[in-house]
Design a protein around this motif. Sequence first.
Motif, short mmCIF file in Angstrom:
data_model
loop_
_atom_site.label_atom_id
_atom_site.label_comp_id
_atom_site.label_asym_id
_atom_site.label_seq_id
_atom_site.Cartn_x
_atom_site.Cartn_y
_atom_site.Cartn_z
N ILE A 1 0.84 -1.19 0.00
CA ILE A 1 0.00 0.00 0.00
C ILE A 1 0.88 1.25 0.00
O ILE A 1 2.05 1.20 0.36
CB ILE A 1 -0.94 0.07 1.23
CG1 ILE A 1 -0.14 0.16 2.54
CG2 ILE A 1 -1.90 -1.11 1.28
CD1 ILE A 1 -0.96 0.70 3.68
N THR A 2 0.26 2.35 -0.40
CA THR A 2 0.95 3.65 -0.39
C THR A 2 -0.03 4.66 0.18
O THR A 2 -1.21 4.63 -0.16
CB THR A 2 1.34 4.07 -1.82
OG1 THR A 2 2.27 3.12 -2.33
CG2 THR A 2 2.01 5.44 -1.83
N ALA A 3 0.46 5.53 1.06
CA ALA A 3 -0.45 6.53 1.63
C ALA A 3 0.30 7.82 1.94
O ALA A 3 1.48 7.78 2.31
CB ALA A 3 -1.10 5.98 2.90
N PRO A 4 -0.37 8.96 1.81
CA PRO A 4 0.24 10.22 2.21
C PRO A 4 0.08 10.39 3.73
O PRO A 4 -0.93 9.98 4.30
CB PRO A 4 -0.60 11.28 1.48
CG PRO A 4 -1.93 10.63 1.29
CD PRO A 4 -1.73 9.15 1.28
N VAL A 5 1.10 10.95 4.35
CA VAL A 5 1.06 11.17 5.80
C VAL A 5 1.39 12.63 6.08
O VAL A 5 2.42 13.14 5.61
CB VAL A 5 2.08 10.26 6.53
CG1 VAL A 5 2.01 10.49 8.03
CG2 VAL A 5 1.84 8.80 6.18
N ASP A 6 0.53 13.33 6.82
CA ASP A 6 0.81 14.72 7.19
C ASP A 6 1.69 14.72 8.43
O ASP A 6 1.38 14.05 9.41
CB ASP A 6 -0.50 15.46 7.49
CG ASP A 6 -1.35 15.62 6.23
OD1 ASP A 6 -2.58 15.60 6.34
OD2 ASP A 6 -0.75 15.76 5.14
N ILE A 7 2.76 15.50 8.36
CA ILE A 7 3.69 15.56 9.48
C ILE A 7 3.73 16.98 10.04
O ILE A 7 3.77 17.95 9.28
CB ILE A 7 5.12 15.18 9.03
CG1 ILE A 7 5.15 13.76 8.47
CG2 ILE A 7 6.12 15.33 10.18
CD1 ILE A 7 5.17 12.67 9.47
N VAL A 8 3.71 17.08 11.37
CA VAL A 8 3.93 18.37 12.02
C VAL A 8 5.10 18.17 12.98
O VAL A 8 5.06 17.29 13.84
CB VAL A 8 2.68 18.82 12.82
CG1 VAL A 8 2.98 20.07 13.63
CG2 VAL A 8 1.50 19.04 11.89
N VAL A 9 6.15 18.96 12.80
CA VAL A 9 7.30 18.90 13.70
C VAL A 9 7.25 20.13 14.59
O VAL A 9 7.20 21.26 14.08
CB VAL A 9 8.64 18.87 12.93
CG1 VAL A 9 9.81 18.78 13.91
CG2 VAL A 9 8.68 17.71 11.96
N ASP A 10 7.22 19.89 15.91
CA ASP A 10 7.26 21.05 16.81
C ASP A 10 8.14 20.71 18.01
O ASP A 10 8.80 19.68 18.02
CB ASP A 10 5.85 21.48 17.23
CG ASP A 10 5.11 20.39 18.00
OD1 ASP A 10 3.86 20.41 17.99
OD2 ASP A 10 5.75 19.51 18.60
N ALA A 11 8.10 21.58 19.02
CA ALA A 11 8.98 21.40 20.18
C ALA A 11 8.69 20.08 20.90
O ALA A 11 9.56 19.51 21.54
CB ALA A 11 8.81 22.57 21.12
N LYS A 12 7.46 19.59 20.80
CA LYS A 12 7.09 18.38 21.53
C LYS A 12 7.50 17.10 20.81
O LYS A 12 7.58 16.05 21.42
CB LYS A 12 5.58 18.35 21.77
CG LYS A 12 5.12 19.38 22.77
CD LYS A 12 3.73 19.03 23.31
CE LYS A 12 2.90 20.29 23.50
NZ LYS A 12 1.46 20.04 23.25
N GLY A 13 7.70 17.18 19.52
CA GLY A 13 8.09 15.97 18.79
C GLY A 13 7.59 15.97 17.37
O GLY A 13 7.30 17.02 16.78
#
Lengths: 181, 136
Positions: free
Chosen positions: A127-139
């Motif tokens: 399978i292939t899927a898009p993943v939204d990533i948010v990088v912040d101070a917490k991780g």
Amino acid sequence: MKKIFVVLFSVLALSAYSQKYFTKSGIVKFHSDSPMEKIEGVNSTASSVIDMASGKMEFAVLINAFKFEKALMQEHFNENYMESTKFPKAVFKGEIQNFSSVSFDKVGKFTITVSGEMTIHGVKKNITAPVDIVVDAKGVHSNTKFNVLCSDYNIKIPSLVKDNISNEINLTIKADYQKLN
Amino acid sequence: MKKIFYIVVIALVIAMFVGYKLYNKPHANLQTQKAEVTLSASKLFEVFDADEEKANTLYLNKVIEVNGDVVEIRNVEGNTQLVLACGSDLANVVCEMDQRYIDKLTNISPGQSVTIRGMCSGKLMDIVINQSVLIK
């Protein structure tokens, strides 16, 4: 004295280069929408590791850890459909595409594409899927939605309940990754 | 003829009632169920770490009682999770608690030794136990 210094420096250098991120409380929600019934199950003990040195990502859930509102649904899910005693886990092993151009070191939001092998009910499928990533101070926080078909994984839905259980299952997966020290 | 009609109607009503009750049956209550095995969190991890398949045949989908020291109590998506130490740096025994008995946990804090009864779901990195209740 010099030897100790060299060893210490190497260890420090190696750990600075450690690029593994993990979570042990990822959340997987699945949703089945059909004419007669809506079914939802939630699992909050999903496990995942991302290795940014190789771009590899692994994700796993224990089937018995899915919670449903209706006890009977939870029972049927485990015993009849997923056969969780035979197949206790659903596992994904894959890679982040173009991972060398992806960085978790800077604060920001972006989307990555992950592809690999999903194993559910003992059956493997790519399978292939898009993943939204948010990088912040917490991780590093990930969020993805995609669908799977029961029929792809040999999960049989009896014709008697085909209006209660959809063959297409919507998955929503959220995880908060911490860097592995 | 009328008699048969009534019998059929009553049978149908009973069937519907049973069906309704089954559909709405409550979740397994491990407060009242007996555990099949009692062991320490460390021993549980040892068995899983040595041979996961064997551990699954012993504990998977079975009601077990585990004792260990509390590392953390956390809340994930409305689920209360009690994390027990099991002698490993990288792994713990995570007990997802039955929300019906949450008030039993009000005096529990990290460092305390507890006994938890729950359904073993298996091992990923951590060993996961669901529908858990605090025994002592």
